[in-house]
Scaffold this active site. Structure first.
Site, short mmCIF file in Angstrom:
data_model
loop_
_atom_site.label_atom_id
_atom_site.label_comp_id
_atom_site.label_asym_id
_atom_site.label_seq_id
_atom_site.Cartn_x
_atom_site.Cartn_y
_atom_site.Cartn_z
N GLN A 17 0.95 -1.04 -0.08
CA GLN A 17 0.21 -0.01 -0.01
C GLN A 17 0.75 0.63 -0.30
O GLN A 17 0.11 2.04 -0.97
CB GLN A 17 -1.05 0.32 0.61
CG GLN A 17 -1.85 -1.20 1.09
CD GLN A 17 -2.88 -1.21 2.58
OE1 GLN A 17 -2.09 -2.19 3.11
NE2 GLN A 17 -4.16 -0.72 2.17
N HIS A 111 0.92 -9.07 4.70
CA HIS A 111 0.16 -7.94 4.46
C HIS A 111 -0.46 -7.97 3.39
O HIS A 111 -0.93 -7.05 2.24
CB HIS A 111 0.50 -6.49 5.52
CG HIS A 111 -1.04 -6.32 5.35
ND1 HIS A 111 -1.07 -5.32 6.75
CD2 HIS A 111 -1.73 -5.87 4.87
CE1 HIS A 111 -1.70 -4.60 6.83
NE2 HIS A 111 -2.33 -4.58 5.80
N GLU A 156 -3.90 -10.20 9.46
CA GLU A 156 -5.71 -10.51 9.54
C GLU A 156 -6.21 -11.48 9.20
O GLU A 156 -7.01 -11.78 7.70
CB GLU A 156 -6.71 -9.72 8.81
CG GLU A 156 -6.36 -7.91 9.32
CD GLU A 156 -8.06 -6.46 8.64
OE1 GLU A 156 -8.14 -7.04 7.57
OE2 GLU A 156 -7.74 -6.47 9.46
C1 BGC Z 1 -6.05 -4.11 6.62
C2 BGC Z 1 -5.30 -2.49 5.88
C3 BGC Z 1 -6.58 -2.14 5.16
C4 BGC Z 1 -7.63 -0.91 6.92
C5 BGC Z 1 -8.68 -0.20 5.60
C6 BGC Z 1 -7.42 -3.53 6.75
O1 BGC Z 1 -8.58 -4.57 7.02
O2 BGC Z 1 -5.23 -4.62 7.16
O3 BGC Z 1 -4.84 -3.06 4.40
O4 BGC Z 1 -5.78 -0.47 4.22
O5 BGC Z 1 -8.29 -2.53 6.60
O6 BGC Z 1 -9.44 -0.58 5.06
#
Ligand code: BGC
Length: 413
Positions: A17, A111, A156
């Site tokens: 990102q 990630h 996650e």
């Molecule tokens: C993720 C990020 C994402 C953020 C906002 C999370 O689920 O780990 O990569 O940008 O949420 O949506």
């Protein structure tokens, strides 16, 4: 209300990102397919691959004592078993620079993005990926462990059930038929069941593999240099039952959160990541209540969700808790500050009740590539001019930095 001494005040990002040019990853490939579901390409992102020193100086100067970022597997192991010493050295410099800026580095090993070759072997739908992931983690622990302060294995790891139960993603059968998945597989000369990109993956096959990958990764990282707390991060919502939805909501809690939290028992910490609340009816998610305030993501504005998720995570995982992500996508700085302030009150109440919450990482340090939604959602406390890569600290960032320095959300506005 002072937070405990040594409380971690940080911001979070992920390699794909913010780094830019992550060309060997599965995400880069999908972004460039004619049938891509992504509205933007990640491109140079925030060019943090080159600008990490300036970014660390900025964040440290704002007041933060830690930074969460990810090490990109696609750079470290561009082909199966072929490790890049140059990429590992790069991350050594990044970790060292983070320490030099007086911020404790929290490194995430995965990630969302993976090397293309991993996706083309079935990604986390293939049991073998647990071993391959552990081999990469072993290498990182051995080469970089002395500089890591905290490690998150998989970001996650529950996001497949999380997204399916929230109806953001369709069920397994439909996932196998997604046009981009079919096209990506065709390019590798394989069937769509053979190409899998996390977390747009089949639930039935992925959930057991990511749990196994986490367990193996914890051991692999711990076998290297350095002793640091290791944990998983879990996407958590405040889960509520609408009329008649008790059974369904309980099933969602169990399948999308609890089995992962149980697998975290014995770990160094559990990473809680919360953005909103979701309500469930008899057979699925309900829309936010009529008239509810929504964020740029279309989520219900609900900073209070964090209190419920910290409490659930602590009681099931029975480990210390770190809020590894919490945040809001908005263009309104007063709204962002109000959201964070309310979320920090949740953290404060949990601590006051004796829950061992060790840190709070705001998502995100800077506006960045919000996956399929591209660059439109603004989660950052720092704005980025993507033409010049100039960073501009937002009002909420200055405020949160002062909160971090005071170790208390109770400061003058
Ligand atoms: C993720 C990020 C994402 C953020 C906002 C999370 O689920 O780990 O990569 O940008 O949420 O949506």
């Amino acid at each position: 209300m002072k937070f405990p001494e040594g409380f971690l005040w940080g911001t979070a990002t992920a390699a794909h990102q913010v780094e830019g040019g992550n060309i060997n990853s599965d995400y880069w490939m999908i972004e460039h397919l004619p049938v891509t579901p992504f509205v933007d390409r990640s491109g140079d992102a925030c060019d943090q691959y080159h600008r990490y020193r300036e970014d660390f100086a900025m964040l440290s100067g704002m007041g933060f004592n830690t930074y969460r970022f990810s090490i990109e597997w696609a750079r470290v192991e561009p082909e199966p078993g072929e490790f890049s010493n140059a990429a590992i050295e790069h991350y050594r410099r990044v970790l060292a620079a983070c320490h030099e800026a007086r911020m404790a580095p929290m490194a995430t090993l995965h990630h969302f993005s993976s090397p293309r070759w991993v996706a083309a072997r079935g990604g986390f739908e293939n049991r073998e990926t647990a071993k391959l992931f552990a081999r990469y983690c072993e290498r990182i622990g051995r080469e970089l462990g002395d500089l890591i302060a905290y490690a998150c294995t998989i970001n996650e790891l529950n996001s497949v059930p999380h997204l399916q139960h929230s109806a953001v993603m369709p069920g397994d059968d439909a996932i196998l038929q997604l046009p981009w998945r079919v096209e990506a597989a065709r390019r590798y000369g394989i069937g769509p069941e053979g190409f899998s990109m996390f977390p747009f993956a089949a639930l039935s096959t992925t959930a057991p593999v990511v749990i196994e990958a986490h367990r193996m990764a914890v051991q692999a990282l711990a076998s290297g240099r350095g002793r640091f707390p290791i944990g998983m991060t879990v996407a958590m919502q405040e889960i509520e039952a609408g009329p008649g939805g008790e059974e369904y909501a309980a099933r969602v809690a169990r399948e999308s959160e609890d089995i992962f939290l149980e697998a975290a028992r014995g770990d160094g910490f559990i990473g809680v990541q919360t953005y909103t609340r979701r309500r469930f009816g008899q057979s699925g998610p309900l829309p936010p209540p009529a008239g509810a305030r929504l964020t740029q993501m279309g989520y219900e504005y609900r900073p209070e969700a964090l209190e419920a998720t910290i409490r659930r995570a602590a009681s099931i995982a029975r480990t210390p808790v770190i809020v590894t992500e919490n945040g809001i996508a908005t263009d309104d700085e007063a709204e962002r500050r109000d959201f964070i302030r309310k979320a920090l009150d949740c953290v404060g109440r949990c601590i006051a009740d004796g829950i061992d919450v060790r840190g709070y990482y705001y998502w995100s340090a800077m506006d960045n590539f919000e996956w399929a939604l591209g660059y439109a959602p603004k989660f950052g406390i720092v704005a980025v001019d993507r033409a010049t890569q100039r960073r501009m600290v937002k009002a909420s960032g200055e405020w949160l930095g002062r909160v971090a320095r005071a170790n208390s959300p109770e400061i003058e506005a």
